[in-house]
Design an enzyme around this catalytic site. Structure first.
Site, PDB file in Angstrom:
ATOM      1  N   LYS A  96       0.914  -1.251   0.197  1.00 16.96           N
ATOM      2  CA  LYS A  96      -0.097   0.030  -0.102  1.00 16.96           C
ATOM      3  C   LYS A  96       0.938   1.335   0.042  1.00 16.96           C
ATOM      4  CE  LYS A  96      -1.994   2.301   3.279  1.00 16.96           C
ATOM      5  NZ  LYS A  96      -2.525   2.379   4.321  1.00 16.96           N
ATOM      6  N   ASP A 105      -6.707   1.047   1.000  1.00 12.79           N
ATOM      7  CA  ASP A 105      -6.872   1.193   2.324  1.00 12.79           C
ATOM      8  C   ASP A 105      -8.144   0.594   2.631  1.00 12.79           C
ATOM      9  OD1 ASP A 105      -8.555   3.027   1.649  1.00 12.79           O
ATOM     10  OD2 ASP A 105      -7.680   4.727   2.963  1.00 12.79           O
TER      11      ASP A 105
END
Ligand code: SF4
Length: 269
Positions: free
Chosen positions: A179, A197
């Site tokens: 991420k 997320d």
């Protein structure tokens, strides 16, 4: 008389011997029966599984996907991430600090920190102990301070003090995962990456745009359907949509821009 007695004896033996024969026959049958019993469940499981009767949401058409992102673009042509930063390095540090913390909480700490340490060299000069003082309001700050110092060292040792431009290289830095790499590649270098997320994960699943059990599944699903012209900002549109409209507990479906297209069976409009 003797004849009668012999006949009676013979009958008795026959009667006695019958159960033995029966037992033998049974014994012969047993393995067959056992095999049959064993075979039964297999036969059952070999049957094709029944299809779930729950109605499956209609798949999105390319036109509908385009419509969603056109609406997002019209409402917010230049979406901005909410993590404050000054350059790729401070962005990287902010993303590493943001794990399991809010952007607002990270910003409160980094505003002062980045005034004194906005490069890997300055971060090393500051040192782990002082860095901890700056970020002690953020969860897991001890571990995060250790990672920020270690990644600053690695950036200097392996990348000439610059934040690298490939996913694999960014992921090799302490505290940085997929991420983090996607956020940095997108925001610092304009790559068409999709950082998933908690908000993007929820929106991808609820809307049915990219259902998936893991962030990676959702990421790949979104990348597959979102037209390239929207990919630079798609990550921010989806984050902001999840953060301010498609809220985890009480989604605000009545004001949602895409409520007519959303496939979530529990939407409230
Ligand atoms: S309609 Fe409701 S559930 Fe669907 S995207 Fe909008 S806010 Fe989320």
């Amino acid at each position: 008389m003797a004849k009668i007695i012999r006949a009676q004896r013979a009958k008795k033996t026959q009667v006695r011997s019958l159960p033995k024969k029966a037992a033998k026959a049974k014994a012969k049958l047993k393995p067959k029966l056992k095999a049959k019993l064993k075979a039964k469940p297999q036969a059952k499981s070999a049957r094709p599984a029944r299809k779930s009767r729950a109605p499956q949401p209609k798949p999105w058409t390319p036109e509908e996907v385009r419509e969603v992102f056109e609406r997002f673009r019209k409402a917010n042509p230049e979406p901005r991430g909410e993590l404050e930063h000054l350059n790729p390095f401070t962005l990287l540090v902010a993303v590493v600090l943001s794990a399991q913390a809010t952007d607002a909480g990270v910003n409160r700490a980094t505003r002062e920190l980045f005034k004194v340490a906005d490069t890997p060299q300055k971060m090393l000069e500051l040192g782990e102990e002082k860095l901890r003082d700056y970020i002690k309001t953020i969860g897991l700050y001890r571990n995060k301070a250790r990672n920020v110092i270690a990644l600053s060292q690695k950036l200097i040792a392996d990348f000439g003090g610059e934040v690298p431009r490939t996913r694999a290289e960014i992921e090799s830095l302490p505290g940085a995962g997929r991420k983090t790499a996607n956020v940095v590649l997108n925001m610092a270098y304009g790559e068409h990456t999709m950082a998933v997320d908690t908000h993007v994960f929820r929106v991808g699943n609820r809307t049915g745009l990219a259902p998936g059990k893991t962030p990676l599944e959702v990421e790949l699903g979104l990348e597959k359907i979102i037209p390239s012209e929207f990919m630079l900002h798609a990550h921010h549109w989806l984050i902001l949509h999840g953060r301010y409209t498609c809220l985890a507990r009480k989604p605000r479906c009545e004001v949602c821009l895409i409520n007519d297209l959303c496939r979530w069976p529990e939407k409230t409009v």
